[in-house]
Motif scaffolding. Structure first.
Motif, mmCIF file in Angstrom:
data_model
loop_
_atom_site.group_PDB
_atom_site.id
_atom_site.type_symbol
_atom_site.label_atom_id
_atom_site.label_comp_id
_atom_site.label_asym_id
_atom_site.label_seq_id
_atom_site.Cartn_x
_atom_site.Cartn_y
_atom_site.Cartn_z
ATOM 1 N N LEU A 68 0.913 -1.089 0.023
ATOM 2 C CA LEU A 68 -0.030 -0.032 -0.129
ATOM 3 C C LEU A 68 0.744 1.296 -0.136
ATOM 4 O O LEU A 68 0.190 2.340 0.193
ATOM 5 C CB LEU A 68 -0.936 0.003 1.290
ATOM 6 N N ARG A 69 2.112 1.275 0.016
ATOM 7 C CA ARG A 69 2.984 2.375 0.170
ATOM 8 C C ARG A 69 2.744 3.471 -1.042
ATOM 9 O O ARG A 69 3.071 4.587 -0.778
ATOM 10 C CB ARG A 69 4.446 2.148 -0.003
ATOM 11 N N ASP A 70 2.268 3.205 -2.061
ATOM 12 C CA ASP A 70 1.804 4.012 -3.155
ATOM 13 C C ASP A 70 0.309 4.165 -3.407
ATOM 14 O O ASP A 70 -0.155 4.931 -4.543
ATOM 15 C CB ASP A 70 2.855 3.647 -4.357
ATOM 16 N N GLY A 71 -0.471 3.686 -2.541
ATOM 17 C CA GLY A 71 -1.923 3.925 -2.718
ATOM 18 C C GLY A 71 -2.410 2.514 -2.816
ATOM 19 O O GLY A 71 -1.782 1.362 -3.074
ATOM 20 N N GLY A 74 -1.629 -5.318 -4.336
ATOM 21 C CA GLY A 74 -1.896 -6.639 -4.488
ATOM 22 C C GLY A 74 -0.793 -7.374 -5.021
ATOM 23 O O GLY A 74 0.300 -6.939 -5.173
ATOM 24 N N TRP A 75 -1.313 -8.442 -5.765
ATOM 25 C CA TRP A 75 -0.493 -9.233 -6.590
ATOM 26 C C TRP A 75 -0.547 -8.934 -8.038
ATOM 27 O O TRP A 75 -1.835 -8.426 -8.757
ATOM 28 C CB TRP A 75 -0.903 -10.636 -6.495
ATOM 29 N N PRO A 125 -6.236 -7.949 -6.176
ATOM 30 C CA PRO A 125 -6.260 -6.973 -5.018
ATOM 31 C C PRO A 125 -6.046 -7.877 -3.485
ATOM 32 O O PRO A 125 -6.189 -6.897 -2.592
ATOM 33 C CB PRO A 125 -7.547 -6.476 -5.154
ATOM 34 N N ASP A 126 -5.972 -9.043 -3.565
ATOM 35 C CA ASP A 126 -5.792 -9.617 -2.100
ATOM 36 C C ASP A 126 -4.452 -9.298 -1.329
ATOM 37 O O ASP A 126 -3.266 -9.764 -1.835
ATOM 38 C CB ASP A 126 -5.964 -11.357 -2.389
ATOM 39 N N TRP A 159 -8.098 -13.183 -10.137
ATOM 40 C CA TRP A 159 -7.490 -12.321 -11.088
ATOM 41 C C TRP A 159 -8.244 -11.335 -11.907
ATOM 42 O O TRP A 159 -8.996 -12.185 -12.768
ATOM 43 C CB TRP A 159 -6.315 -13.347 -11.846
ATOM 44 N N ARG A 160 -7.778 -10.151 -12.023
ATOM 45 C CA ARG A 160 -8.354 -9.293 -13.061
ATOM 46 C C ARG A 160 -7.679 -9.187 -14.246
ATOM 47 O O ARG A 160 -6.322 -8.999 -14.056
ATOM 48 C CB ARG A 160 -8.720 -8.007 -12.383
ATOM 49 N N VAL A 161 -8.262 -9.395 -15.415
ATOM 50 C CA VAL A 161 -7.671 -9.633 -16.679
ATOM 51 C C VAL A 161 -8.549 -8.613 -17.771
ATOM 52 O O VAL A 161 -9.650 -9.026 -18.171
ATOM 53 C CB VAL A 161 -7.216 -10.718 -17.201
#
Length: 158
Positions: A106-109, A114-115, A131-132, A143-145
């Motif tokens: 999360l360091r950049d938002g 996630g993966w 996003p897990d 997984w989002r593709v």
């Protein structure tokens, strides 16, 4: 559709926490600092680190034939990023492209934390996103593709 989507964190530098670096050193059999509680505890800790990272990941399925040709295959461990293992595709179909699956914290938002499957760790081209944030290794499903697309239920990581 098989075109990689630019990752918004392309300029971010590869980062590993001190804990991840310590775990990697333990995994390689190196003890960077003495253990106060004896060698038995040190050995148990090193064994936990080794057992928490699968030796090979198998990626299969994907509704997009173009993306499937890029992502599918066997992945082997290739270091760590943001405290989680990184895996690299053993042999790309065309032999010219590197593909990694890695974790971004999360360091950049939160938008792309996630993966991710990408051409390099923290790189500008990514083909899939999960996003897990709780998974210690790449999740088997969800997984989002492409990155901003719907979940592809056929893409599996095992």
């Amino acid at each position: 559709r098989g075109e990689a989507v630019p990752h918004p964190l392309a300029a971010a530098a590869f980062a590993a926490s001190p804990v991840a670096m310590f775990a990697a050193q333990l995994q390689d059999g190196h003890n960077p600092r003495p253990c106060r509680n004896g060698k038995r505890k040190q050995a148990r800790c090193a064994e936990k680190v080794r057992n928490s990272m699968p030796e090979v990941l198998c990626v299969s399925g994907c509704r997009s034939g173009e993306v499937a040709q890029i992502l599918c295959g066997d992945y082997t461990p290739h270091g760590r990023n943001h405290g989680r293992p990184v895996y690299k595709l053993k042999c790309a179909v065309d032999g010219s492209r590197s593909v990694f699956v890695y974790f971004w914290d999360l360091r950049d938002g939160s938008s792309h934390s996630g993966w991710l499957f990408g051409h390099q760790v923290g790189g500008g081209k990514c083909w899939a996103h999960n996003p897990d944030l709780d998974a210690r290794t790449p999740p088997p499903t969800g997984w989002r593709v492409p990155l901003d697309g719907p979940v592809d239920t056929s893409l599996q990581v095992s």
